[in-house]
Design an enzyme around this catalytic site. Structure first.
Site, short mmCIF file in Angstrom:
data_model
loop_
_atom_site.label_atom_id
_atom_site.label_comp_id
_atom_site.label_asym_id
_atom_site.label_seq_id
_atom_site.Cartn_x
_atom_site.Cartn_y
_atom_site.Cartn_z
N HIS A 1 -36.93 74.21 -29.36
CA HIS A 1 -37.11 72.83 -29.84
C HIS A 1 -37.93 71.99 -28.84
O HIS A 1 -37.46 70.96 -28.36
CB HIS A 1 -35.74 72.18 -30.11
CG HIS A 1 -35.80 71.08 -31.13
ND1 HIS A 1 -34.83 70.85 -32.06
CD2 HIS A 1 -36.73 70.11 -31.35
CE1 HIS A 1 -35.14 69.80 -32.80
NE2 HIS A 1 -36.30 69.33 -32.39
N ARG B 1 -36.95 71.31 -39.36
CA ARG B 1 -35.57 71.51 -38.92
C ARG B 1 -35.14 72.92 -39.30
O ARG B 1 -35.62 73.47 -40.31
CB ARG B 1 -34.64 70.50 -39.61
CG ARG B 1 -34.74 69.08 -39.06
CD ARG B 1 -34.08 68.96 -37.70
NE ARG B 1 -34.02 67.60 -37.23
CZ ARG B 1 -34.86 67.06 -36.34
NH1 ARG B 1 -35.84 67.77 -35.83
NH2 ARG B 1 -34.72 65.82 -35.95
C1 GLV Z 1 -37.29 65.88 -32.84
O1 GLV Z 1 -36.86 66.87 -33.35
C2 GLV Z 1 -37.22 64.59 -33.45
O2 GLV Z 1 -36.62 64.45 -34.52
O3 GLV Z 1 -37.76 63.65 -32.86
#
Ligand code: GLV
Length: 309
Positions: free
Chosen positions: A272, A224
């Protein structure tokens, strides 16, 4: 059974379709349906607005659409005993491992250097660092960390996993606990972060820790954005201590257009995309979790709310 899907910013329709396909007898709503609040038994969500949960007096389960649950655990009105369940999709772990390998090879095989040479039509060969001299340290011990480790090993890299508690992994080195973190960092030419974001891991990758990596190390973050102190990374890249960083997650997402991270020559930034749980798996695990809770059992992938993952 009755489930409310609140998957924003992801579209709700694929989750609704997957839930209906897996269990046609289950009532599935989105917030656009304005369901009677007392009928909602489970909520499937990525993140929630503060105060949103208190509208549902008979809620018995909160399911995440993803592997990471920090956005769900941080809502102030999360009822104390409410079970929270996350998704564990082996395909998500596999695609995240692919992403990590692609980034690792990008840096370790000097592709940015050769791209620059190509732009100048320059034929110049540089020595290749053998993979056994490129030590990989993985922060995390979960499904993603294990898939990443399994992808590196056949390429000849030496891999060490690190986590809070001592665990054994066949054919891999592992280290555990806060005291061993410095040891891991000191011998990680490539550091991969797969950790969940918790109070204990927020800001873990700060100047002090990144400086413990060997000179010329590369950071790959698929955990993250909150793990990394982005300004500290910038200093270490500019000072030449770190050779590069591949970042798929950011403190602010979408990454603002004015962020230095989009433009830094040593940074590979992606939106992401490393890996996402499949909607069918999310639906199946949500339904299974609700069946478990109804039967008085904890869901298979219950979150330890104390630990934060
Ligand atoms: C993606 O970031 C997830 O947490 O699945």
């Amino acid at each position: 059974m009755a489930i409310l899907v609140l998957s924003a910013p992801l579209p709700a329709a694929p989750f609704v379709a997957a839930l209906r396909a897996a269990a046609p007898e289950v009532q599935v709503w989105t917030d656009a349906d304005a369901p009677p609040p007392e009928a909602v038994e489970a909520i499937l969500a990525w993140r929630l607005k503060p105060g949103q949960l208190s509208a549902y007096p008979n809620l018995r389960l909160l399911c995440s659409t993803g592997a990471g649950v920090e956005k769900l655990l941080s809502v102030p009105d999360l009822p104390p005993g409410l079970p929270v369940s996350r998704v564990v999709d082996p395909m998500q772990a596999r695609t995240m491992a692919q992403y990590v390998i692609a980034c690792a090879l990008h840096f370790s095989r000097d592709l940015p250097l050769y791209a620059a040479q190509q732009a100048r039509a320059e034929w110049r060969r540089h020595p290749v660092r053998p993979p056994e001299r490129c030590r990989v340290g993985i922060l995390g011990q979960g499904a993603v960390a294990q898939a990443v480790a399994a992808a590196f090993v056949p390429l000849g890299y030496s891999v060490t996993l690190w986590g809070r508690h001592a665990k054994q992994f066949a054919g891999l080195h592992s280290l555990a606990g806060a005291a061993a973190l410095a040891q891991l960092l000191a011998c990680s030419d490539l550091l991969v972060c797969t950790l969940p974001l918790t109070e204990a891991t927020q800001g873990l990758l700060n100047r002090e820790r990144l400086a413990q990596l060997p000179r010329g190390a590369v950071l790959i973050n698929v955990g993250r954005g909150g793990h990394l102190v982005e300004d500290d990374l910038q200093d270490l890249l500019d000072e030449g201590h770190l050779a590069g960083a591949a970042l798929d997650v950011f403190e602010r997402e979408p990454l603002p257009a004015e962020s230095w991270l989009w433009r830094h020559p040593k940074v590979l930034a992606t939106p992401h995309i490393a890996g996402e749980a499949r909607e069918a798996v999310v639906a199946e695990q949500c339904l299974e979790a609700l069946r478990a809770v109804r039967a008085g059992r904890p869901p298979e992938w219950a979150v330890d709310r104390e630990a934060g993952y």
